[in-house]
Design an enzyme around this catalytic site. Structure first.
Site, mmCIF file in Angstrom:
data_model
loop_
_atom_site.group_PDB
_atom_site.id
_atom_site.type_symbol
_atom_site.label_atom_id
_atom_site.label_comp_id
_atom_site.label_asym_id
_atom_site.label_seq_id
_atom_site.Cartn_x
_atom_site.Cartn_y
_atom_site.Cartn_z
ATOM 1 N N LYS A 184 14.358 12.898 35.817
ATOM 2 C CA LYS A 184 13.213 13.223 35.056
ATOM 3 C C LYS A 184 12.606 14.680 35.606
ATOM 4 O O LYS A 184 11.855 15.285 34.787
ATOM 5 C CB LYS A 184 12.124 12.471 35.150
ATOM 6 C CG LYS A 184 12.505 10.879 34.790
ATOM 7 C CD LYS A 184 13.169 10.709 33.267
ATOM 8 C CE LYS A 184 12.976 9.295 32.840
ATOM 9 N NZ LYS A 184 14.188 8.383 33.297
HETATM 10 C C1 LIG Z 1 14.856 7.488 32.690
HETATM 11 C C2 LIG Z 1 15.838 6.983 33.286
HETATM 12 C C3 LIG Z 1 17.346 6.583 32.571
HETATM 13 C C4 LIG Z 1 17.126 6.626 31.174
HETATM 14 O O1 LIG Z 1 17.290 7.899 30.480
HETATM 15 P P1 LIG Z 1 16.872 7.964 29.153
HETATM 16 O O2 LIG Z 1 16.713 9.411 28.894
HETATM 17 O O3 LIG Z 1 15.648 7.359 28.883
HETATM 18 O O4 LIG Z 1 17.910 7.464 27.989
HETATM 19 C C5 LIG Z 1 18.460 6.333 33.616
HETATM 20 N N1 LIG Z 1 18.444 6.268 34.771
HETATM 21 C C6 LIG Z 1 17.273 6.610 35.586
HETATM 22 C C7 LIG Z 1 17.422 6.650 36.935
HETATM 23 C C8 LIG Z 1 16.125 6.988 34.786
HETATM 24 O O5 LIG Z 1 15.085 7.184 35.512
#
Ligand SMILES: *Cc1c(COP(=O)(O)O)cnc(C)c1O
Length: 496
Positions: free
Chosen positions: A110
């Site tokens: 993120k």
């Molecule tokens: C948010 C997240 C995901 C999922 O990603 P999306 O974009 O919501 O599909 C997978 N792994 C981790 C560690 C995350 O923080």
């Protein structure tokens, strides 16, 4: 470039799409067309730094932002990453690579978008002539919240409030958020799961009365969730960069196809890969990996999206999701950009909890995507076996993608395209689960688990996580999902 709502009508600029976050009609903003990237442009990008590649991709969509400003913002954002590379590609063997997206300030992918979103938003407000303060509301399954708080802390003209499911995040994730610094932040735990949390926040976004009242107080609402195109755009960049790294290190030739396996929850990360493909990046199959909450696996296999099922809490909490918001953007493409069809299906999902693709849509989507899920035992086994074989520790989410990727490769031996597994979190973000998988030791204390994991793997511990231990807890509020708006009002009125 203009952006349109997946549910029809509204057409806005990129800056507006980012500031607003979500369309008035509840739909998501999508680009009017996919801006093409030619092979000559790809060649040109080979010698660029990560920040320059990201700025080039962003500028394709956000043409009213000037390129030099974007480039400076990307450089600034990605200077916050460890070891100078925001998205390093690690070779496991000649057919398998890891795209490590966890070297940012909060140790999850993120960060790639949320270190940059503050610039995109502030500049977007300038472009749109917005003078109000921006109030950002975030529903998080664990990692978005922390990355958004860290990205926006003490940003001028912005307040940010994060809601997370009280029993639905890991200890480390909770601690990361509860100890957040900054004078413009607030964090509230919500009774219920992530889907309840996300729906309650979305309800505030689409309520005229709430927006009106906040406007009177001098605030406009925006979102840092992956429904915001400003989250999606920076994610497209790392698929380009991974591909270019494979070419520049002579692992593949320009034009060769590459597969990506993505651990998926809200469908934002993998959607960015699909957008990259639509822009012309030579992507083969997209492997959509779920955990035990396998609503997406069933969707890709059968064409039926059915959320009426038991919700499981797993060791990969950021994927414990039954309503994948960004799937709406894929549906829009699948239905030949029919806003009517998307609206109908989203209404059906809201009312009945299920909708179904037409046969031709299902066949089309199966050409692009391949889906699988990984249960709790398989997650443990995957982490263990991979560490035994390659001494490479991976987190629980990444393990789901690795499991799916291995199954795909076993079924498609002859295909031969290299597989890039997208690694979305540092193993130290889920230290107990990873420690248990690697050694069988069940350690209750997160920091003890970090220490032992460090001894077992010799992998460096990210400073941002080890520092948490000594930080004071600032946020302990717990609210019912029906009481989020009053909490928002209290926050803007100055109470915490
Ligand atoms: C948010 C997240 C995901 C999922 O990603 P999306 O974009 O919501 O599909 C997978 N792994 C981790 C560690 C995350 O923080």
């Amino acid at each position: 470039m203009k952006f349109i709502s997946t549910r029809g009508g509204e057409c806005v600029t990129g800056a507006q799409a980012i500031v607003q976050g979500i369309a008035e009609d509840g739909g998501l903003f999508v680009p009017e067309t996919f801006p093409p990237v030619s092979e000559a442009e790809l060649e040109e990008m080979l010698s660029m730094s990560y920040a320059e590649r990201a700025a080039a991709v962003l500028h394709k969509y956000l043409d009213e932002y000037d390129y030099d400003g974007l480039k400076a913002a990307c450089e600034q954002a990605y200077s916050k990453f460890e070891e100078g590379d925001a998205a390093p590609l690690v070779k496991i063997d000649s057919s398998l690579y890891m795209l490590e997206l966890f070297h940012g300030p909060t140790c999850a992918f993120k960060d790639l978008a949320l270190t940059l979103l503050p610039y995109l938003l502030r500049k977007g407000c300038d472009i749109c002539g917005i003078r109000e303060q921006v109030l950002i509301l975030v529903a998080t399954s664990g990692d978005t919240g922390k990355a958004a708080l860290e990205g926006f802390k003490d940003a001028p003209g912005v307040k940010i409030m994060v809601f997370y499911p009280n029993d639905g995040v890991s200890k480390m994730q909770k601690l990361q958020m509860a100890t957040q610094e900054g004078g413009n932040v607030n964090v509230v735990a919500v009774r219920g799961n992530f889907d309840a949390c996300q729906s309650a926040v979305k309800a505030i976004f689409t309520s005229e009365a709430c927006k009106e009242e906040l406007k009177k107080k001098g605030y406009v609402l925006s979102s840092a969730n992956s429904i915001n195109f400003g989250r999606l755009a920076p994610q497209i960049a790392y698929y380009f960069s991974a591909y270019l790294d494979l070419v520049s290190s002579a692992q593949i030739k320009m034009g060769d196809k590459v597969n990506f396996a993505v651990p998926t929850g809200n469908f934002g990360n993998i959607l960015a890969a699909y957008y990259a493909k639509r822009m012309g990046l030579p992507v083969g199959k997209l492997i959509c990996a779920s955990n035990r909450n396998n609503v997406l696996t069933d969707f890709f296999d059968t064409g039926v999206y059915d959320k009426r099922r038991e919700f499981f809490k797993t060791t990969s909490p950021s994927m414990d999701i039954l309503i994948s918001s960004n799937l709406e953007r894929l549906l829009f493409e699948l239905s030949d950009r029919s806003a009517v069809r998307v609206s109908m299906r989203m209404e059906k999902l809201a009312k009945e909890g299920v909708y179904e693709l037409y046969d031709d849509e299902r066949e089309a989507v199966q050409k692009e995507f391949w889906a699988d899920f990984c249960d709790e035992d398989e997650t443990v086994e995957t982490i263990y076996e991979f560490f035994e074989e390659y001494q490479y520790p991976m987190d629980t989410h990444t393990a789901c993608a690795m499991f799916a990727a291995s199954n795909y490769m076993a079924e498609n031996k002859k295909e031969g395209a290299p597989m890039v597994v997208v690694s979305t979190a540092s193993p130290y973000k889920f230290p107990q689960a990873v420690m248990y998988a690697i050694t069988g030791n069940d350690i209750k204390d997160s920091f003890k688990a970090i220490k032992h994991l460090n001894i077992a793997t010799a992998m460096k511990v990210p400073a941002s996580l080890s520092k948490l231990r000594d930080k004071p807890v600032r946020f302990t509020a717990v609210a019912d999902k029906s009481a989020l708006y009053p909490a928002v009002l209290a926050f803007v009125n100055g109470a915490r």
